[in-house]
Write an enzyme that holds these catalytic residues in place. Structure first.
Site, mmCIF file in Angstrom:
data_model
loop_
_atom_site.group_PDB
_atom_site.id
_atom_site.type_symbol
_atom_site.label_atom_id
_atom_site.label_comp_id
_atom_site.label_asym_id
_atom_site.label_seq_id
_atom_site.Cartn_x
_atom_site.Cartn_y
_atom_site.Cartn_z
ATOM 1 N N LEU A 133 0.889 -1.300 -0.069
ATOM 2 C CA LEU A 133 -0.046 0.090 -0.094
ATOM 3 C C LEU A 133 0.836 1.149 -0.017
ATOM 4 O O LEU A 133 0.743 2.328 -0.831
ATOM 5 C CB LEU A 133 -0.909 -0.109 1.019
ATOM 6 C CG LEU A 133 -1.690 1.285 1.493
ATOM 7 C CD1 LEU A 133 -2.798 1.568 0.195
ATOM 8 C CD2 LEU A 133 -2.575 1.090 2.617
ATOM 9 N N GLY A 139 3.394 8.095 2.123
ATOM 10 C CA GLY A 139 3.460 7.953 3.527
ATOM 11 C C GLY A 139 2.363 7.899 4.194
ATOM 12 O O GLY A 139 1.811 7.093 3.998
ATOM 13 N N LEU A 340 18.834 -0.110 34.014
ATOM 14 C CA LEU A 340 20.125 -1.067 33.519
ATOM 15 C C LEU A 340 21.364 -0.095 33.494
ATOM 16 O O LEU A 340 22.363 -0.940 33.532
ATOM 17 C CB LEU A 340 19.678 -1.637 32.378
ATOM 18 C CG LEU A 340 18.387 -2.500 32.292
ATOM 19 C CD1 LEU A 340 18.155 -3.014 31.020
ATOM 20 C CD2 LEU A 340 18.769 -3.771 33.247
ATOM 21 N N GLY A 341 21.510 1.097 33.421
ATOM 22 C CA GLY A 341 22.643 1.764 33.341
ATOM 23 C C GLY A 341 23.437 1.529 32.186
ATOM 24 O O GLY A 341 22.709 1.323 30.982
ATOM 25 N N GLU A 365 1.580 1.871 10.348
ATOM 26 C CA GLU A 365 0.036 1.641 10.575
ATOM 27 C C GLU A 365 -0.500 2.981 11.373
ATOM 28 O O GLU A 365 -1.432 3.033 12.260
ATOM 29 C CB GLU A 365 -0.266 0.408 11.517
ATOM 30 C CG GLU A 365 0.399 -0.567 11.273
ATOM 31 C CD GLU A 365 0.252 -1.489 9.676
ATOM 32 O OE1 GLU A 365 -0.533 -0.571 9.090
ATOM 33 O OE2 GLU A 365 0.620 -2.664 9.413
#
Length: 385
Positions: A133, A139, A340-341, A365
């Protein structure tokens, strides 16, 4: 089960059949995809052989009925999307492209002959489809498409270009949307047809274990029975997009759960200043806020799923789910990365991979802006497109 599942207890709101679909999807994703996904992302490798396993499990076109499809509920389909995207967005994308886009287009708008010919093989994964599409200069405005299909005797000749077409270089057939003298129509195009060229986009830093392509139609000739007879106009393509958006509403919460799990686990295992990271108030605040947004997103997805099952779901409500859940999944991933650094930017944890993938999901989408304007129009009655 884990702390997140136990605290939320979503299963209390689900039927045994829905729980079974979720469990089987989680088992398949964790046994077949999870062990190889980091290497596949690094190497930009798509494992076509896993498609057959998804088909054998009934996950391809699972929300459709008949023609070899499972006929599962909307919520069951959403839960499967959740589990596949918890491992990687690329594999939920495959389920969406095959089932919600390509198969749904044939199921809703194809002839009985087309349904019988293609859908059973697509449900098993023996035949892979794509959905052409989007165009390079279109866009978010698919109505601006310039790809054309012109009558040629008893057939059609298709000329034009498409971009960001998932699975196009792997697919056996493409659902192609083109402008005709009668309006925009859909066609089932074999990808081995003369003049069909699909080139994988190789510069991606996101969705690297999946395939998205530029596609050219160089006077591709198809027979008259390639036309989807059920509808004329762009509404058909957009209705398929809404099917895919529904899966996204659920799927991105899987990515969010994966990131939240990584942050919770790390906060209890890593010690800083002589005590577990998770013993700090600021860390607990971030974890709690991440969990609350995850739970809200899941409840929104479940509400939208129940509406879909009742036949009352509107495109605007899907936009609420897509806009909110993608946005919150990205925020959860970002917060998890910070907790988590420095290790959070490594492939030892799935967080950066999910962050990169979610940026693609945010774009396809319907971007945030498009869904915002859809809701603005619904609220005011005024179009700002």
């Amino acid at each position: 089960m884990n702390r997140i599942d136990d605290l939320f207890d979503l299963t209390a709101l689900l039927s045994p059949a829905e729980i079974d679909w979720q469990t089987r999807a989680r088992d398949l994703a964790t046994t077949l995809i999870a062990p190889v996904i980091d290497a596949d992302f690094e190497n930009k490798h798509f494992r076509r052989e896993i498609v057959a396993e998804l088909g054998a499990g009934g996950f391809l076109g699972m929300h459709l009925t008949g023609y070899g499809c499972a006929g599962a509920s909307a919520v069951s389909y959403g839960l499967a999307c959740l589990e596949f995207e918890a491992v990687d967005s690329g594999w939920r994308t495959l389920v969406s492209v095959q089932g919600s886009l390509a198969m749904s287009a044939i199921w809703h708008f194809g002839s009985e002959q087309q349904k019988q010919e293609f859908l059973p093989h697509m449900a098993t994964g023996a035949v892979l489809g794509c959905f052409a599409l989007t165009e390079p200069h279109g866009g978010s405005d698919p109505a601006a498409m310039v790809t054309r299909a012109d009558r040629d005797g008893d057939g059609w000749v298709i000329t034009g270009t498409k971009r960001w077409i998932g699975l196009a270089s792997e697919a056996d057939l493409a659902i192609v949307w083109a402008r005709t003298d009668e309006g925009i129509r859909g066609f089932i195009v074999p990808t081995d047809a003369d003049g069909f060229v699909a080139r994988p986009i190789d510069t991606k830093l996101s969705m690297r274990a999946s395939v998205q392509c530029d596609v050219e139609f160089n006077s591709v000739r198809v027979s008259g029975d390639a036309l989807l007879p059920g509808v004329t106009g762009l509404s058909a393509a957009l209705s398929c997009l809404n099917e895919a958006r529904f899966g996204i509403v659920w799927g991105v919460m899987g990515a969010a759960r994966s990131c939240l799990n990584a942050a919770v686990t790390r906060s209890t295992e890593r010690s800083v200043f002589g005590r577990p990271l998770g013993a700090n108030q600021l860390v607990q605040q971030k974890l709690a806020e991440m969990f609350v947004e995850y739970e809200k997103g899941m409840l929104l997805a479940l509400h939208i799923g129940r509406q879909k099952e009742r036949g009352t779901l509107t495109p605007e409500q899907i936009s609420v789910g897509k806009l909110n859940n993608v946005r919150e999944a990205i925020a959860i991933a970002s917060t998890a990365r910070s907790l988590l650094g420095g290790d959070g930017i490594t492939s030892e944890f799935p967080v950066m991979r999910h962050m990169a993938n979610l940026e693609s999901v945010r774009t396809y989408e319907g971007t945030d802006d498009i869904h915002t304007l859809i809701l603005g129009r619904a609220l005011t009655g005024l179009a700002a497109f």
